[in-house]
Design a protein around this motif. Structure first.
Motif, PDB file in Angstrom:
ATOM      1  N   UNK A 110       0.830  -1.215   0.000  1.00  0.00           N
ATOM      2  CA  UNK A 110       0.000   0.000   0.000  1.00  0.00           C
ATOM      3  C   UNK A 110       0.862   1.262   0.000  1.00  0.00           C
ATOM      4  N   UNK A 111       1.962   1.244   0.749  1.00  0.00           N
ATOM      5  CA  UNK A 111       2.881   2.392   0.723  1.00  0.00           C
ATOM      6  C   UNK A 111       3.488   2.565  -0.668  1.00  0.00           C
ATOM      7  N   UNK A 112       3.854   1.455  -1.292  1.00  0.00           N
ATOM      8  CA  UNK A 112       4.394   1.503  -2.656  1.00  0.00           C
ATOM      9  C   UNK A 112       3.357   2.072  -3.619  1.00  0.00           C
ATOM     10  N   UNK A 113       2.120   1.624  -3.488  1.00  0.00           N
ATOM     11  CA  UNK A 113       1.049   2.144  -4.339  1.00  0.00           C
ATOM     12  C   UNK A 113       0.924   3.657  -4.188  1.00  0.00           C
ATOM     13  N   UNK A 114       0.961   4.132  -2.941  1.00  0.00           N
ATOM     14  CA  UNK A 114       0.879   5.577  -2.716  1.00  0.00           C
ATOM     15  C   UNK A 114       2.026   6.337  -3.365  1.00  0.00           C
TER      16      UNK A 114
ATOM     17  N   UNK B  73       9.130   8.156  -7.501  1.00  0.00           N
ATOM     18  CA  UNK B  73       9.779   6.906  -7.856  1.00  0.00           C
ATOM     19  C   UNK B  73      10.962   6.581  -6.944  1.00  0.00           C
ATOM     20  N   UNK B  74      11.634   7.595  -6.415  1.00  0.00           N
ATOM     21  CA  UNK B  74      12.699   7.337  -5.441  1.00  0.00           C
ATOM     22  C   UNK B  74      12.115   6.767  -4.157  1.00  0.00           C
TER      23      UNK B  74
ATOM     24  N   UNK C 288      10.618  -0.694  -1.939  1.00  0.00           N
ATOM     25  CA  UNK C 288      10.942  -2.003  -2.513  1.00  0.00           C
ATOM     26  C   UNK C 288      12.082  -2.667  -1.748  1.00  0.00           C
ATOM     27  N   UNK C 289      13.020  -1.879  -1.243  1.00  0.00           N
ATOM     28  CA  UNK C 289      14.126  -2.432  -0.460  1.00  0.00           C
ATOM     29  C   UNK C 289      13.602  -3.076   0.823  1.00  0.00           C
TER      30      UNK C 289
END
Length: 126
Positions: free
Chosen positions: A94-98, A105-106, A112-113
């Motif tokens: 969900x954080x990635x989606x946000x 993108x950074x 992702x890490x």
């Protein structure tokens, strides 16, 4: 007992409990910053509600991971740790989606890490 699982659960517990604490201790500042971050997106009017969802997921994840460490050490079982890792993955997705919605993108790359050890924990504790 898998020491790697314990270490990853500790990592996830620290990550999510500290992040949840930060959100609670500076709720207003976080909401204001995120309103700016998502100002040009379709979720701009839902920032407080979505932040509350993320906060709940982070606290549940962190607490389950912490209980999972104790459970592994005391009983050698891994039910709480497994669910802590799963909830951690959900929170990170969900954080990635946000971040992707905000075109940060950074920030997405950083999330992702964190996702790699979370998925490893799910795999090891399944």
């Amino acid at each position: 007992m898998n020491i790697a699982s314990i270490l990853i659960l500790c990592f996830l517990a620290v990550t999510f409990i500290q992040s949840g604490y930060d959100k609670v201790s500076d709720w207003k500042g976080n909401v204001e910053w995120l309103k700016g971050h998502f100002a040009k997106t379709f979720i701009r009017n839902r920032v407080p509600e979505l932040l509350m969802l993320i906060l709940a997921l982070e606290l549940v994840s962190g607490i389950l991971c912490l209980v999972g460490v104790v459970e592994l050490l005391v009983t050698r079982e891994h039910v709480y740790g497994f669910y802590g890792a799963v909830f951690s993955c959900i929170a990170l997705i969900l954080l990635l989606l946000g971040q992707r919605i905000a075109k940060d993108y950074d920030g997405a790359r950083t999330i992702a890490i964190y996702f790699i050890p979370a998925v490893m924990a799910v795999y090891w504790l399944a």
